[in-house]
Design a protein around this motif. Structure first.
Motif, PDB file in Angstrom:
ATOM      1  N   ARG A  69      23.863  -8.070  41.938  1.00 46.60           N
ATOM      2  CA  ARG A  69      24.368  -7.006  41.061  1.00 46.60           C
ATOM      3  C   ARG A  69      23.259  -6.455  40.175  1.00 46.60           C
ATOM      4  NH1 ARG A  69      29.465 -10.533  39.192  1.00 46.60           N
ATOM      5  NH2 ARG A  69      28.800  -9.820  37.145  1.00 46.60           N
ATOM      6  N   ILE A  70      22.442  -7.357  39.621  1.00 46.53           N
ATOM      7  CA  ILE A  70      21.358  -6.921  38.737  1.00 46.53           C
ATOM      8  C   ILE A  70      20.294  -6.161  39.526  1.00 46.53           C
ATOM      9  CG2 ILE A  70      19.463  -7.764  37.296  1.00 46.53           C
ATOM     10  CD1 ILE A  70      21.370  -9.958  36.310  1.00 46.53           C
ATOM     11  N   ASP A  71      20.007  -6.598  40.736  1.00 52.26           N
ATOM     12  CA  ASP A  71      19.045  -5.869  41.574  1.00 52.26           C
ATOM     13  C   ASP A  71      19.518  -4.441  41.826  1.00 52.26           C
ATOM     14  OD1 ASP A  71      17.438  -8.105  41.707  1.00 52.26           O
ATOM     15  OD2 ASP A  71      18.118  -8.726  43.696  1.00 52.26           O
ATOM     16  N   TYR A  72      20.816  -4.282  42.060  1.00 48.27           N
ATOM     17  CA  TYR A  72      21.365  -2.932  42.263  1.00 48.27           C
ATOM     18  C   TYR A  72      21.141  -2.083  41.007  1.00 48.27           C
ATOM     19  CZ  TYR A  72      24.699   0.852  43.052  1.00 48.27           C
ATOM     20  OH  TYR A  72      25.266   2.092  43.207  1.00 48.27           O
ATOM     21  N   ILE A  73      21.427  -2.676  39.851  1.00 49.07           N
ATOM     22  CA  ILE A  73      21.245  -1.937  38.586  1.00 49.07           C
ATOM     23  C   ILE A  73      19.786  -1.548  38.400  1.00 49.07           C
ATOM     24  CG2 ILE A  73      21.313  -2.167  36.061  1.00 49.07           C
ATOM     25  CD1 ILE A  73      23.864  -3.818  36.418  1.00 49.07           C
ATOM     26  N   ASN A  87      21.250 -18.175  45.132  1.00 45.95           N
ATOM     27  CA  ASN A  87      22.032 -19.322  44.661  1.00 45.95           C
ATOM     28  C   ASN A  87      23.483 -19.290  45.133  1.00 45.95           C
ATOM     29  OD1 ASN A  87      20.073 -20.830  43.312  1.00 45.95           O
ATOM     30  ND2 ASN A  87      20.202 -19.508  41.504  1.00 45.95           N
ATOM     31  N   GLY A  88      23.772 -18.416  46.077  1.00 47.99           N
ATOM     32  CA  GLY A  88      25.110 -18.387  46.657  1.00 47.99           C
ATOM     33  C   GLY A  88      26.113 -17.537  45.912  1.00 47.99           C
ATOM     34  N   GLY A  89      25.691 -16.913  44.814  1.00 42.46           N
ATOM     35  CA  GLY A  89      26.586 -16.041  44.060  1.00 42.46           C
ATOM     36  C   GLY A  89      26.215 -14.590  44.279  1.00 42.46           C
ATOM     37  N   PHE A  90      26.612 -13.736  43.343  1.00 43.30           N
ATOM     38  CA  PHE A  90      26.344 -12.308  43.484  1.00 43.30           C
ATOM     39  C   PHE A  90      25.621 -11.704  42.285  1.00 43.30           C
ATOM     40  CE2 PHE A  90      30.184 -13.203  45.979  1.00 43.30           C
ATOM     41  CZ  PHE A  90      29.867 -12.639  47.206  1.00 43.30           C
ATOM     42  N   LEU A  91      25.415 -12.501  41.227  1.00 46.22           N
ATOM     43  CA  LEU A  91      24.894 -11.932  39.986  1.00 46.22           C
ATOM     44  C   LEU A  91      23.530 -11.283  40.161  1.00 46.22           C
ATOM     45  CD1 LEU A  91      25.021 -11.300  37.037  1.00 46.22           C
ATOM     46  CD2 LEU A  91      24.378 -13.658  36.510  1.00 46.22           C
ATOM     47  N   GLN A  92      22.598 -11.976  40.810  1.00 40.12           N
ATOM     48  CA  GLN A  92      21.277 -11.376  40.982  1.00 40.12           C
ATOM     49  C   GLN A  92      21.348 -10.135  41.864  1.00 40.12           C
ATOM     50  OE1 GLN A  92      18.359 -12.450  39.317  1.00 40.12           O
ATOM     51  NE2 GLN A  92      17.869 -10.370  39.967  1.00 40.12           N
ATOM     52  N   ALA A 130      36.067   5.067  35.458  1.00 39.41           N
ATOM     53  CA  ALA A 130      34.811   4.390  35.752  1.00 39.41           C
ATOM     54  C   ALA A 130      34.531   4.390  37.252  1.00 39.41           C
ATOM     55  CB  ALA A 130      34.847   2.958  35.241  1.00 39.41           C
ATOM     56  N   LYS A 131      33.259   4.378  37.594  1.00 38.28           N
ATOM     57  CA  LYS A 131      32.849   4.187  38.982  1.00 38.28           C
ATOM     58  C   LYS A 131      32.691   2.686  39.198  1.00 38.28           C
ATOM     59  CE  LYS A 131      29.108   5.140  42.267  1.00 38.28           C
ATOM     60  NZ  LYS A 131      27.771   5.777  42.454  1.00 38.28           N
ATOM     61  N   VAL A 132      33.249   2.166  40.277  1.00 40.51           N
ATOM     62  CA  VAL A 132      33.160   0.737  40.576  1.00 40.51           C
ATOM     63  C   VAL A 132      32.351   0.544  41.856  1.00 40.51           C
ATOM     64  CG1 VAL A 132      34.419  -1.387  41.072  1.00 40.51           C
ATOM     65  CG2 VAL A 132      35.376   0.286  39.455  1.00 40.51           C
ATOM     66  N   VAL A 133      31.253  -0.191  41.743  1.00 43.29           N
ATOM     67  CA  VAL A 133      30.404  -0.513  42.889  1.00 43.29           C
ATOM     68  C   VAL A 133      30.556  -2.003  43.180  1.00 43.29           C
ATOM     69  CG1 VAL A 133      28.049  -0.650  43.758  1.00 43.29           C
ATOM     70  CG2 VAL A 133      28.750   1.290  42.323  1.00 43.29           C
ATOM     71  N   VAL A 134      30.850  -2.359  44.405  1.00 42.69           N
ATOM     72  CA  VAL A 134      31.015  -3.758  44.793  1.00 42.69           C
ATOM     73  C   VAL A 134      29.896  -4.141  45.751  1.00 42.69           C
ATOM     74  CG1 VAL A 134      32.500  -5.446  45.931  1.00 42.69           C
ATOM     75  CG2 VAL A 134      33.512  -3.690  44.461  1.00 42.69           C
ATOM     76  N   CYS A 177      30.541   0.305  36.758  1.00 37.40           N
ATOM     77  CA  CYS A 177      30.616  -1.154  36.763  1.00 37.40           C
ATOM     78  C   CYS A 177      30.150  -1.666  38.122  1.00 37.40           C
ATOM     79  CB  CYS A 177      32.041  -1.634  36.492  1.00 37.40           C
ATOM     80  SG  CYS A 177      32.221  -3.432  36.544  1.00 37.40           S
ATOM     81  N   VAL A 178      29.192  -2.567  38.105  1.00 39.12           N
ATOM     82  CA  VAL A 178      28.701  -3.177  39.336  1.00 39.12           C
ATOM     83  C   VAL A 178      29.306  -4.574  39.433  1.00 39.12           C
ATOM     84  CG1 VAL A 178      26.682  -3.826  40.679  1.00 39.12           C
ATOM     85  CG2 VAL A 178      26.569  -1.873  39.109  1.00 39.12           C
ATOM     86  N   SER A 179      30.087  -4.807  40.472  1.00 32.74           N
ATOM     87  CA  SER A 179      30.798  -6.071  40.608  1.00 32.74           C
ATOM     88  C   SER A 179      30.609  -6.632  42.012  1.00 32.74           C
ATOM     89  CB  SER A 179      32.285  -5.889  40.274  1.00 32.74           C
ATOM     90  OG  SER A 179      32.907  -7.127  40.077  1.00 32.74           O
ATOM     91  N   ASP A 180      31.480  -7.536  42.414  1.00 25.88           N
ATOM     92  CA  ASP A 180      31.343  -8.228  43.698  1.00 25.88           C
ATOM     93  C   ASP A 180      32.723  -8.499  44.290  1.00 25.88           C
ATOM     94  OD1 ASP A 180      32.335 -10.892  42.750  1.00 25.88           O
ATOM     95  OD2 ASP A 180      30.548 -10.784  41.492  1.00 25.88           O
ATOM     96  N   PRO A 181      32.798  -9.131  45.465  1.00 26.48           N
ATOM     97  CA  PRO A 181      34.096  -9.323  46.117  1.00 26.48           C
ATOM     98  C   PRO A 181      35.094 -10.173  45.333  1.00 26.48           C
ATOM     99  CG  PRO A 181      32.337  -9.542  47.717  1.00 26.48           C
ATOM    100  CD  PRO A 181      31.685  -9.481  46.376  1.00 26.48           C
ATOM    101  N   ASN A 182      34.656 -10.931  44.328  1.00 20.98           N
ATOM    102  CA  ASN A 182      35.592 -11.719  43.530  1.00 20.98           C
ATOM    103  C   ASN A 182      36.346 -10.884  42.499  1.00 20.98           C
ATOM    104  OD1 ASN A 182      34.929 -14.104  44.842  1.00 20.98           O
ATOM    105  ND2 ASN A 182      33.304 -14.608  43.401  1.00 20.98           N
ATOM    106  N   LEU A 183      35.965  -9.640  42.336  1.00 22.39           N
ATOM    107  CA  LEU A 183      36.676  -8.740  41.435  1.00 22.39           C
ATOM    108  C   LEU A 183      38.132  -8.620  41.868  1.00 22.39           C
ATOM    109  CD1 LEU A 183      36.512  -6.506  39.158  1.00 22.39           C
ATOM    110  CD2 LEU A 183      36.065  -4.890  41.032  1.00 22.39           C
ATOM    111  N   THR A 184      39.069  -8.796  40.931  1.00 23.64           N
ATOM    112  CA  THR A 184      40.474  -8.691  41.298  1.00 23.64           C
ATOM    113  C   THR A 184      40.855  -7.232  41.526  1.00 23.64           C
ATOM    114  OG1 THR A 184      41.320  -8.465  39.026  1.00 23.64           O
ATOM    115  CG2 THR A 184      40.978 -10.718  39.864  1.00 23.64           C
TER     116      THR A 184
END
Length: 318
Positions: free
Chosen positions: A126-130, A119-124, A108-112, A89-96
């Motif tokens: 995360r997708i770039d990492y994938i 745009n100030g978020g993390f979605l792109q 699962a392996k968790v990548v943050v 799972c590729v996530s970001d700092p907002n992950l609880t």
């Protein structure tokens, strides 16, 4: 009830009426947390994997990867563990911390990722990492919930039909939008079977899904910094934008008023319902979909210190 696997249980129709929530209208909350994954995301997790297996694209020991802010990651970790697939799972700092711990416990392996996108978020990010991982290992399978039609089909074949089975008449359907799988899947069914229902998509400030101004967000679940490919604004009747301060205030109000502990997405959706139905007609029926419960948010939206730290002018903490 005897099941072959815990993930085989998907609660079909659990609704609670919110008494006097919007005056003379009847507001019902569809609770989607009554399964082992604790959220509505178990539906697309199972459906996406089922369709891949039917197409012959999965084998025992397959390696899967997906971007998630939490709930889908937990659901996929459970399903992949049960079916003997490796999952990252590729996530970001907002992950609880709760969701991260659940995924890791399930193997699962968790990548943050920590760099914000344009745009100030993390979605792109995360997708770039994938994309880099896919380039390095072509055998890796990306489920891509943002473009995968299986995501919306999961809700067309379950969530929408569950609502209409218990409510032959629905005046308003309020749906939170992250990937937009729930909203798009429900829209397909409601347009055909209940065309008079007004479908209201709920988004958050800082999200660009419906053309909003980009900005940072702290609460995982709704909103994106990159429009998902399956999102089609033409399939909803209205879009309401809610602030995260309003989300927090609503979640806390629901605890005090109804004794219901809900997640941030649910609080956002109910804020939208109340804002839209300021002067409802007597007897109008409004359904709001609550994707998850509040346990995963105890160290964020229900924690006074977290709220004060992230919001200079926090909502009421009572």
């Amino acid at each position: 009830m005897i099941l072959s696997s815990p993930i085989a249980y998907l609660s079909e129709g659990v609704f609670v009426e919110l008494d006097e929530f919007v005056g003379p209208a009847k507001a019902f909350l569809k609770l989607e947390s009554f399964n082992v994954a604790g959220s509505i995301k178990l539906k697309p997790a199972i459906h996406m994997l089922d369709e891949l297996q039917t197409a012959g694209r999965l084998h025992r020991g397959a390696r899967l990867i997906e971007s998630s802010s939490g709930n889908l990651g937990v659901a996929l970790a459970m399903v992949c563990r049960a079916r003997k697939f490796d999952f990252t799972c590729v996530s970001d700092p907002n992950l609880t911390s709760h969701a991260a711990a659940m995924m890791r416990t399930l193997g699962a392996k968790v990548v943050v990722v920590t760099d914000r996108d344009a745009n100030g978020g993390f979605l792109q990010t995360r997708i770039d990492y994938i994309q880099r991982e896919l380039a390095a290992d072509p055998s890796l399978i990306w489920l891509n919930q943002y473009a995968n039609p299986s995501n919306l089909r999961a809700h067309a074949r379950s969530t929408a039909l569950e609502i209409l089975r218990d409510f032959p008449r629905v005046d308003y359907l309020f749906v939170g939008t992250g990937t937009c799988g729930t909203a798009m899947g429900c829209s397909e069914v409601f347009r055909e079977r209940s065309p008079s229902t007004r479908i209201v998509a709920i988004d958050v400030e800082g999200s660009v899904t419906f053309g909003g101004r980009p900005g940072p967000r702290k609460i995982p679940g709704l909103g994106t910094s990159r429009r998902p490919e399956i999102a089609d604004p033409r399939k909803v009747d209205e879009v309401l934008i809610i602030s995260e301060r309003e989300t927090i205030a609503m979640c806390r109000e629901l605890v005090g008023r109804y004794g219901i502990l809900l997640g941030g997405s649910s609080g956002t959706v109910l804020t939208g319902l109340r804002k839209r139905l300021v002067r409802p007609a007597a007897g109008e029926i409004a359904i709001a979909i609550a994707p998850d419960s509040g346990e995963r948010y105890l160290d964020s939206i229900y924690d006074d210190e977290w709220v004060v730290r992230h919001f200079p002018q926090p909502p009421s903490l009572t």
